[in-house]
Design a protein around this motif. Structure first.
Motif, mmCIF file in Angstrom:
data_model
loop_
_atom_site.group_PDB
_atom_site.id
_atom_site.type_symbol
_atom_site.label_atom_id
_atom_site.label_comp_id
_atom_site.label_asym_id
_atom_site.label_seq_id
_atom_site.Cartn_x
_atom_site.Cartn_y
_atom_site.Cartn_z
ATOM 1 N N ASP A 313 0.856 -1.186 0.000
ATOM 2 C CA ASP A 313 0.000 0.000 0.000
ATOM 3 C C ASP A 313 0.897 1.243 0.000
ATOM 4 O OD1 ASP A 313 -1.804 2.024 0.270
ATOM 5 O OD2 ASP A 313 -2.566 1.408 2.234
ATOM 6 N N ARG A 315 0.180 4.202 0.129
ATOM 7 C CA ARG A 315 -0.402 5.308 0.918
ATOM 8 C C ARG A 315 -0.601 4.917 2.378
ATOM 9 N NH1 ARG A 315 -2.402 4.622 -3.823
ATOM 10 N NH2 ARG A 315 -4.055 3.237 -3.063
ATOM 11 N N SER A 316 0.144 3.921 2.827
ATOM 12 C CA SER A 316 -0.036 3.438 4.211
ATOM 13 C C SER A 316 0.278 4.500 5.239
ATOM 14 C CB SER A 316 0.848 2.213 4.436
ATOM 15 O OG SER A 316 2.224 2.537 4.236
ATOM 16 N N ASN A 317 1.166 5.431 4.924
ATOM 17 C CA ASN A 317 1.523 6.474 5.895
ATOM 18 C C ASN A 317 0.424 7.495 6.106
ATOM 19 O OD1 ASN A 317 1.886 7.493 3.308
ATOM 20 N ND2 ASN A 317 3.452 8.951 3.964
ATOM 21 N N TRP A 318 -0.581 7.498 5.224
ATOM 22 C CA TRP A 318 -1.690 8.450 5.396
ATOM 23 C C TRP A 318 -2.451 8.179 6.692
ATOM 24 C CZ3 TRP A 318 -4.449 9.164 -0.025
ATOM 25 C CH2 TRP A 318 -3.532 9.751 -0.902
ATOM 26 N N SER A 319 -2.532 6.927 7.090
ATOM 27 C CA SER A 319 -3.320 6.570 8.291
ATOM 28 C C SER A 319 -2.650 7.060 9.553
ATOM 29 C CB SER A 319 -3.501 5.060 8.350
ATOM 30 O OG SER A 319 -2.234 4.406 8.403
ATOM 31 N N LYS A 320 -1.357 7.408 9.450
ATOM 32 C CA LYS A 320 -0.626 7.882 10.627
ATOM 33 C C LYS A 320 -0.773 9.384 10.851
ATOM 34 C CE LYS A 320 2.856 4.287 9.926
ATOM 35 N NZ LYS A 320 4.313 3.995 9.690
ATOM 36 N N SER A 321 -1.374 10.061 9.855
ATOM 37 C CA SER A 321 -1.456 11.517 9.984
ATOM 38 C C SER A 321 -2.877 11.951 10.300
ATOM 39 C CB SER A 321 -1.004 12.170 8.680
ATOM 40 O OG SER A 321 -1.770 11.706 7.594
#
Length: 321
Positions: A313, A315-321
């Motif tokens: 994924d 865009r996995s880092n989007w869930s951390k923001s």
């Protein structure tokens, strides 16, 4: 010199923005570059493309050219409208537009090599006239990037003002061979003493100044003494790594692309940029991942299988923001 439609040369519309002009230029320059093109008269076509680009991408010069172009079109339309009634006008239209050709010639000379700026008026003194130095002349001199790597001798032709014994001023063509030192940069001025306008009453000749203009390259972008080249890679080449033949100004070299390379990643090739008086710049290969067109069901199925098995994924880092 016949009027040339620079927009037609580049294949762009008169309202094209600078980005569209640059894209069109790079596409044509790549096609007609003398080092790689097999097209007939490629060198002549390449020079015409470069000349068109230098005018159209320059906001100030483009505005001047657009005025000339509109005037030429207006005169052509008037000649077409009235040519049937007036024989001389019709002949003038069929034979071209001498006024447009002259205006265009003056414009090109002023930008690419006319003497320009000298005084056409006044009568010369004779007898005990005071010695006067001739007119200095400054000319933009186009140089290819490849020609900056070593000392290069290039021919040049330009027009010089000359006053006869009656005081009338005319222009004469002058030809020279000029040495361009290795490491010359954009905007650098080279002085050729005594190669300008003729002095009067035994006065010294003026000087010729060449202002170096580096011709835009179809593959390389210049940053100081460094060069950038975009390297298109297939997704599997970027993922698995590969070896490619990379163009440089001095010929092709083999470049290793590491596995897991990303778009925008820059690979440095030391010493393969432009040279300066003291050192060599570097060449940077900028990776650009290019996806193939999904033209058949087999290709789509392979991509679908990869998507299901990769568990990736981006865009996995989007869930951390």
């Amino acid at each position: 010199m016949k009027f040339i439609d620079y927009y037609a040369v580049l294949g762009v519309s008169p309202d094209a923005d600078d980005k569209a002009v640059k894209v069109a230029y790079k596409k044509l320059a790549r096609k007609y570059h003398p080092d790689v093109s097999k097209e007939p008269q490629a060198e002549e076509k390449f020079k015409e493309i470069g000349e068109a680009y230098e005018v159209i991408h320059n906001k100030e010069e483009r505005a001047k050219y657009d005025v000339l172009r509109r005037n030429q079109q207006n005169r052509a339309q008037q000649q077409a409208n009235y040519g049937g009634s007036y024989g001389s006008s019709q002949n003038h239209y069929q034979q071209g537009d001498p006024q447009a050709d002259q205006e265009f010639s003056d414009f090109v000379n002023s930008m690419f090599g006319g003497a320009g700026g000298f005084n056409h008026g006044g009568q010369g003194r004779t007898g005990g006239a005071r010695a006067q130095k001739g007119q200095d002349v400054e000319i933009e001199f186009p140089v290819f990037l490849e020609e900056t790597l070593v000392d290069t001798v290039k021919p040049i032709e330009f027009m010089l003002p000359q006053r006869d014994s009656s005081g009338r001023v005319s222009e004469v063509k002058k030809s020279l061979k000029v040495k361009i030192p290795a490491g010359s940069v954009n905007g650098e001025r080279i002085r050729l003493k005594g190669q300008g306008g003729l002095g009067s009453a035994n006065g010294p000749n003026g000087d010729l100044y060449l202002q170096i203009r580096l011709v835009p390259h179809p593959l390389f972008d210049v940053e100081g003494h460094d060069l950038n080249i975009v390297v298109p890679l297939a997704p599997w080449e970027a993922a698995l790594g590969t070896k490619i033949n990379l163009p440089t100004l001095a010929g092709k070299i083999q470049l290793t692309i590491p596995a897991n390379s990303q778009s925008g990643q820059r690979l440095r090739i030391k010493g393969k940029g432009l040279i300066s008086k003291k050192a060599k710049g570097d060449l940077f290969a900028v990776i650009k991942i290019v996806n193939p067109a999904l033209s058949d069901d087999v290709s789509k199925k392979l991509w679908q299988e990869l998507a299901e098995k990769a568990h990736f994924d981006p865009r996995s880092n989007w869930s951390k923001s």
